[in-house]
Structures are given as structure tokens and as C-alpha cells.
Design an enzyme around this catalytic site. Structure first.
Site, PDB file in Angstrom:
ATOM      1  N   HIS A 473       0.783  -1.233   0.000  1.00 11.39           N
ATOM      2  CA  HIS A 473       0.000   0.000   0.000  1.00 11.39           C
ATOM      3  C   HIS A 473       0.818   1.290   0.000  1.00 11.39           C
ATOM      4  O   HIS A 473       0.314   2.345  -0.397  1.00 11.39           O
ATOM      5  CB  HIS A 473      -0.930   0.007   1.224  1.00 11.39           C
ATOM      6  N   TYR A 589     -15.011   5.596   8.298  1.00 15.22           N
ATOM      7  CA  TYR A 589     -13.981   6.064   7.357  1.00 15.22           C
ATOM      8  C   TYR A 589     -14.393   5.655   5.953  1.00 15.22           C
ATOM      9  O   TYR A 589     -14.602   4.480   5.684  1.00 15.22           O
ATOM     10  CB  TYR A 589     -12.646   5.417   7.737  1.00 15.22           C
ATOM     11  N   THR A 602      -5.034  10.457  -0.569  1.00 17.07           N
ATOM     12  CA  THR A 602      -6.390  10.203  -0.080  1.00 17.07           C
ATOM     13  C   THR A 602      -6.778  11.203   1.004  1.00 17.07           C
ATOM     14  O   THR A 602      -5.934  11.881   1.582  1.00 17.07           O
ATOM     15  CB  THR A 602      -6.516   8.782   0.506  1.00 17.07           C
TER      16      THR A 602
END
Length: 776
Positions: A473, A589, A602
């Protein structure tokens, strides 16, 4: 081994008669072709750098400007207001240049300067235009005259035929919101989650922060925003990802699934051949910047493309305090894992990329290889699945020299990692729930020792021909990997295809060398560390409760008929499902992107709002009428869309507070407010997987070629992780994760509540099950 001898270009031996030199013409040929390939790539990079560097102009426009200047000079017109004459006087005081030469050079220099000035003006004008985001807050389906004029201006200054990175220097910087605005938005977001006493206490902390410490931290943050390209991204990468000391597996890495229903071939080697070749075709396009930048609003507003840079030839390197990302400009091999063994596979032969059938040939040789793993080799990848500190120490102690270093370098410097999984996975109609759950868990963690979780991504091919991907990630977010994966699935099925017998199209090539088996010498002390990491990973993996399912009742087509946002619809359904599942609301979230700005990543949309809570409470209240519920739904939906737009345009809450917290740590000052905010758990973490290349799949003609999407592990020990993808007009795929160890959560139970919530909300709009079928 024969391939080892082929790799030697020349050999020599010393004899009494002198030196006996023997040349391998085949090896010299491969070296020559490899060199030509490298220089070709360097030239293409240089050419692309020039084209991108002068965008939104083009290199040919320089000639037009210079010719125009020279033409006016020939016509005895001075377009420079005397500047050309000044250049002329300063060019040559020695008298070596003729007056005609000086005139030409002066004109070319002025024309070049004018051309550069025009580029800078166009680029800055485009940056100013792209800083406007009012279009995003306009009513859906209605566009003001001002927005239309703005769109025309953007298109004028955007140039023609942009390459992947053409807009990078024209994208605006992420703005720093005012502290008071962020604090007020935060308090608004937590109001429905706190009792009056707790909210009063938090309000006092927030107001004290906004008046006292906040402005001081904000000053440093604004200073950084003027200096850095993006004030969030580097800290986000370092402190959220690279400094995390827990396992990447489940906690950070995520996965992407294959097509839901279709398996083009059941031959594992053939699937690998087409899949690897498709990935390499994408890399070829990426190297040449031929991938089109993603554009919003009718192909007008560009998104940042920076995250594509580290897609290939990238690996996360463990460190004791923090990891680093190693990225190479190029890599000509991949590493393939099968039955505990590692094989190095070269991707080029005779100066060209291997064809799908040739890659299949490589993979079949690996599948047929009867050799056994070396001691400690079979479970070696478990080091990347466990805690980071033991892996970092082990890497430094046992992989810094000799064959271990060479083999580890081969893995870490590979274009990407490939796993030939020994299990069969995928959707089975006779047992859809169990098959999809097993498929998701296999992609997320596998056996904990058969994926290299540090690589930018691991391409996984199962025994029955199904495929998937596990991605690290830190280097990029899921939409970037999703873009690659859409291309791979489409190319595999519609461009490359398979022969009637299931093999890749084309012929085998007996001249390509065999894959090279990587050699390891792993001592017992290292094997003990591997076992410890594997135990840690197994405990983590066995605790994952996963439920993945396709929702067939309706899709975004019917939701749009309700005149509401599909994402808002699903998010409100998630709120309703969570309340029915837990009996309470929680901090939620939803991942949003900030790629309207340069190097944006993000932002968090706090989906649980006062408006969504009012709607959910009305849904579970039998005294509320359908009309009242619909009114509250529309209010909650509009609020959610507003929050999403704020997050996308740089006015989110959490990234700003995160950066203020980082500044406070650098200044060694404590903030009770920031400490409490950043310690709040996200018990419902959600993300929508976007479909970015719908033109690759004609779902009207091929309705069975629908994507399954992807998913991730639970963020909180007592919470849920939910990923969803709206496929075509009539299907939504959900991926729900939680932990078995939590007595409060159950992924299958939540899935049932979610299905019911989706149907209950749709029923408010008067669509019965029959009308839904008619819409299909």
C-alpha cells in the site's frame, strides 16, 4: 546447468601456448541486443521528458514561434520592442560574426525566450484555472454558464494529446484549510457519536487548540505547503505506512480479484502466460507514457498521475525504525514462486519481449520441475508477512552477502513477483459464499509464506486458471493498481485470448533459456526467525473473518433512477446495516482521493453524520412514514455528497489534523486535542473501488465479464472493513472483513444486514422485486 553456460559471453584458459579465448556468439548477441534495448528506453525517456517538459506547448511549436519571429524581422517589423536589437549588440564584440548571422541568432534567441514565456504563462494559467472547484458543488445535471466558460478555458490551455505526466506541473497544490474550519468540521462529525458531557469536554479541548497551539502549528504547516509539492503525501507515506512496525499482510496490503464468472482457460501456465504478458504490455505503455491521464468532468479536469511512477521494479525494504521504498528505472526479470521454490525468469529474448506462449513455456517448466526447496526456503516469504523489526534484523544479518544476497536482490529488483498457487479458487455457483470467502482470504494472505508482501504487487495464478493480485500500500493507492488490473483482465480475454486447447496463442520456442533456480543458504538461526514470523502471520490470518458476495438485487442503474448518488446510497445502507448489527453508531472512514492536486493521495470522508444518524433512526422506527424516511434520506444523501466534495477539494478533516500532529511532534509539544483525535478507532472502514476504463468492457454484449473488485482487512480489532464496486448497471460486489477474535463482529451477519438495508432503502422509492427484475 546449460543456461549458466549460455550466459557466459567468453571464456579463456591459460596454456603453455598462450591464452585460449573462446567466444559465445549467442551470449554476445544477447548482450548486444540488451544494450540496444536499454539505449532505446533511455532515448524514449529523454524524448518523453522533453515533450512533458514543454507541455502544454509542443516541441514543434518552438519552430512555429521562431519562424514567426524571423518572418516579422524579414518584413522589417520588430516584434520584440527593441529586445532583439539589444541581443544583437551584446552577441559579438570581436567582429567574427556577420551582421546577418547576428540577426538570425538574435531572432532565434528571442523566439526561444518568447516560446518559453508562453509555456510558463499557459502552464500558470492552467494551474489557476484548475484551482477552481466550484463546478463540483453545482447541482447534479445542471451546469452554469460560468462553469461552461471555465471548461472551455481549461481545454484551450490544456494542449493536445497529453501524455501520462503532462499535467503534473500544471496541477495546483493541496491547500491548507484554516484551523478553525477544520476544528468546527471535526466537532460536527463527532457530535452524533458522543454523549453531551463528552462532547462538551471535546469542544473545550478543540476551542483551546484552535486559539492557542493550533495557529503556531499551522504557521509551520503553511511554510511547508509553500516549499513542498504536497504538504501531506510525504508524511503520510512515512508515518502511516513506512514507520508501521506491524505486519503488512492483512493490516496494510490489499487484493484484487479476477472476473467473477468467467475463467477463459483452466490451464495455470496459460493463464500466467497471458497475465504476465498483459502486465508487461501495460509496463511498456507506462514506460512510454502512453497511458492516458485520467480526466474528470467530460475529459476536462486531470487527476495527478504521480503514483504510477513506482508501479513496477519496486520493493519495500524493511528497516528497524522505518522502511524504505526501493525503485529501479528498469528490470528485465520476474521471480516466480512455486511449491516453496524461487525461480528467476528473464522477460526478453533476442531483444524483444517474450510472447505469451513463451512465458507459458517458462511457467510450465517451473510447474514440471521436481526439485525440492532448500532448507528454510519454502517458508522464507513469511518474513515479509510478520513483524517488520525481526525481518529487518534478519535481512541485515543473513542476507547481506553471498548467494543469499544475490537471490534476495533478484526478488527485490524484479519487475514484480508471481505466485503459482497450488489451490483452486473462484466463484462456484453451487457454493457461492464459501467459494468467494476462500478466494478473498487466499488473495489477502494465502498461506502466509507464498506471497512476497514487500513487492509493489504479487501476481497470483491459481491451479484452476483463476488469477488475482496482492498489492503493497505505501507506494500507491488502490485505484492505481485497479487501473492496471482492469487492463490485464481486458487484455487477457479480449486482446490476447487462448487457443482452442486452452494454451496461449502462438508457438513454443525451444531456444529460450530455462528459468534460473534461486539459491539460498539459510542457517538455523534464520530459520527460527522465519518460523516466528510465520506463527505471527498464521495467527493474524486465521483471525480474519471474510465474507465476499455479489449483490444481484439491483445496481447503480436503478439507484440513479431514484435520483441519488450510488455511493451515498451504499454508504447510508452501510450505516443502517451497522446500526442493526451493533445497535449503535460508530466513527466511519470512507476513502476519498485528493488527486485533483499535485501528488495528492487520499482523504477521509466521515460518513457517519448527524443527518445519516437521523435517517437510520427513522428507518428502525415503525412510527415513521415512508415520506418522512425519504425526506431524511435525501437530506443525508446530500450531506454525504457535500462531505465527499469537501474531502476531494482539500477541505477534509483528518489529513490536516494528522499533519498538525506531526508538526507538534517535531516541535516536542503535546496537544491533548490532537492526541485524542488521532487515537479514535475507525470501527467501520469503507472504500469504493472505481471502474476507470469502462471502454475496455462492453457489458451489454458480454454481461458475464463483470469484475469482482477487491478488498482489505479490518482496520479495528472490533470493527469491519468494507469494500464495494458498482459493476455495470445491475451488480454491486461487496467485500466484508472483521476478526473472529472479536465477540462483537461477524462478517456474514453484517452481510445479511447489508443486503436487507439495501433492499429496505430501495423499497422507500416504490421499487418492488418485480420492478427491479424488469429494470434488469
Amino acid at each position: 546447468m546449460a543456461e549458466a553456460h549460455q550466459a557466459v559471453a567468453f571464456q579463456f584458459t591459460v596454456t603453455p601456448d598462450g591464452i585460449d579465448l573462446r567466444l559465445s556468439h549467442e551470449a554476445l548477441k544477447q548482450i548486444c541486443l540488451s544494450g540496444l534495448h536499454s539505449w532505446k528506453k533511455k532515448f524514449i525517456r529523454f524524448k518523453n521528458g522533453v515533450i512533458t517538459g514543454v507541455y502544454p506547448a509542443s516541441p514543434s511549436s518552438w519552430l512555429i514561434v521562431v519562424v514567426g519571429v524571423m518572418s516579422t524581422m524579414y518584413a522589417k517589423i520588430d516584434p520584440s520592442l527593441g529586445i532583439i536589437a539589444k541581443i544583437n549588440r551584446t552577441l559579438d564584440t570581436t567582429g567574427y560574426m556577420s551582421s546577418q548571422t547576428k540577426n538570425i541568432v538574435s531572432g532565434v534567441l528571442f523566439g526561444t525566450g518568447l516560446w518559453v514565456a508562453l509555456i510558463i504563462t499557459m502552464r500558470y494559467s492552467l494551474k489557476v484555472l484548475l484551482s477552481y472547484h466550484g463546478w463540483m458543488f453545482a447541482e447534479h445535471g445542471k451546469m452554469s454558464r460560468a462553469t461552461r466558460i471555465w471548461m472551455c478555458m481549461v481545454k484551450i490551455f490544456s494542449g493536445r494529446k497529453p501524455m501520462l505526466y503532462s499535467f503534473q506541473t500544471s496541477l495546483p497544490r493541496l491547500p491548507v484549510p484554516a484551523v478553525k474550519d477544520t476544528v468546527n468540521r471535526y466537532l460536527e462529525s463527532v457530535r452524533p457519536l458522543m454523549k453531551d458531557e463528552d462532547f462538551k469536554r471535546m469542544t473545550a479541548l478543540a476551542q483551546d487548540f484552535a486559539v492557542n497551539l493550533g495557529p503556531r502549528l499551522q504557521w509551520y504547516l503553511k511554510l511547508k505547503s509553500w516549499w513542498a509539492t504536497n504538504y501531506v503525501s510525504d508524511w503520510w507515506e512515512e508515518y502511516v505506512y513506512l514507520r508501521g512496525r506491524g505486519p503488512l499482510m492483512v493490516n496494510s496490503n490489499y487484493y484484487a480479484m479476477d472476473l467473477l464468472y468467467v475463467i477463459p482457460t483452466h490451464l495455470q501456465a496459460a493463464t500466467a502466460g497471458n497475465g504476465i504478458h498483459a502486465i508487461l504490455l501495460y509496463r511498456h505503455k507506462l514506460d512510454r507514457e502512453e497511458i492516458k491521464p485520467i480526466l474528470f468532468l467530460g475529459s476536462t479536469v486531470p487527476l495527478c498521475s504521480a503514483q504510477w511512477e513506482r508501479m513496477f521494479n519496486t520493493c519495500r525494504i524493511p528497516g528497524e525504525e522505518t522502511d524504505t521504498i526501493q525503485h529501479l528505472r528498469d528490470s528485465k526479470h520476474i521471480v516466480v514462486f512455486h511449491k516453496g521454490r524461487y525461480f528467476k525468469v528473464w522477460l526478453y529474448h533476442d531483444g524483444r519481449l517474450l510472447k505469451p506462449r513463451e512465458i507459458e513455456q517458462h511457467i510450465q517448466r517451473i510447474l514440471d520441475d521436481p526439485s525440492e526447496p532448500h532448507a528454510g526456503e519454502a517458508k522464507l516469504a513469511a518474513l515479509t508477512a510478520g513483524e517488520r523489526v525481526p525481518w529487518a534484523k534478519c535481512r541485515q544479518a543473513y542476507f547481506g552477502r553471498g548467494k543469499n544476497k544475490q537471490s534476495l536482490d533478484a526478488v527485490e529488483k524484479a519487475a514484480f513477483f508471481v505466485t503459482l498457487d497450488e489451490t483452486e479458487q473462484g466463484y462456484r455457483e453451487e457454493d457461492p459464499d464459501a467459494s468467494m470467502d476462500s478466494y478473498a482470504k487466499s488473495l489477502l494472505h494465502g498461506r502466509c509464506s507464498d506471497r512476497w508482501f514487500d513487492k509493489s504487487f504479487t501476481f497470483i495464478v491459481f491451479k484452476n486458471g483463476k488469477m488475482g493480485m496482492n498489492a503493497e500500500h505505501s507506494w500507491a493507492d488502490a485505484p492505481v493498481v485497479g487501473h492496471l488490473w482492469e487492463y490485464v483482465m481486458s487484455t487477457d480475454c479480449f486482446q490476447l485470448g487462448y487457443a482452442e486447447d486452452g494454451h496461449c496463442k502462438g508457438d513454443t520456442n525451444p531456444n529460450i533459456p530455462y528459468p534460473t533456480r534461486l539459491q539460498w543458504d539459510i542457517p538455523e538461526e534464520c530459520q527460527d526467525v522465519i518460523e516466528t514470523s510465520l506463527n505471527t502471520a498464521n495467527i493474524l490470518a486465521s483471525d480474519v473473518d471474510f465474507h465476499s458476495f455479489p449483490f444481484h438485487a439491483f445496481g447503480k442503474g436503478l439507484i440513479k433512477k431514484c435520483r441519488t448518488s450510488p455511493d451515498a446510497f451504499v454508504q447510508l445502507a452501510l450505516q443502517l446495516a451497522h446500526y442493526k448489527d451493533m445497535g449503535k453508531f460508530c466513527l466511519t472512514y470512507e476513502a476519498s482521493m485528493t488527486r485533483l492536486f499535485r501528488e495528492g493521495r487520499t482523504e477521509t470522508v466521515r460518513s457517519c453524520s448527524s443527518e445519516s444518524c437521523n435517517f437510520v433512526l427513522a428507518m428502525v422506527d415503525p412510527t415513521q412514514t415512508v415520506k418522512q424516511k425519504l425526506r431524511l434520506f435525501k437530506i443525508a444523501s446530500e450531506k454525504h455528497q457535500h462531505l465527499y466534495r469537501l474531502a476531494m477539494t482539500g477541505s477534509g478533516i483528518d489529513r490536516h489534523l494528522f499533519c498538525l500532529y506531526v508538526v507538534s511532534k517535531y516541535l516536542a509539544v503535546d496537544s491533548p486535542f490532537l492526541k485524542e483525535v488521532l487515537s479514535e478507532p475507525w470501527r467501520l472502514s469503507t472504500s469504493q473501488t472505481p471502474q476507470q476504463q469502462v471502454e475496455l468492457f462492453d457489458l451489454e454484449r458480454n454481461p458475464e465479464y463483470v469484475s469482482s473488485g477487491g478488498g482489505f482487512g479490518p482496520v479495528a480489532d472490533d470493527g469491519y472493513g468494507v469494500s464495494y464496486i458498482l459493476v455495470g448497471e445491475n451488480l454491486i460486489n461487496f467485500h466484508i472483513s472483521s476478526k473472529f477474535s472479536s465477540p462483537e463482529t461477524d462478517s456474514h451477519r453484517f452481510g445479511k444486514h447489508l443486503k436487507q438495508a439495501m433492499n429496505d432503502i430501495m423499497a422507500l422509492f416504490g421499487f418492488s422485486s418485480n420492478s427491479r427484475k424488469e429494470f434488469h
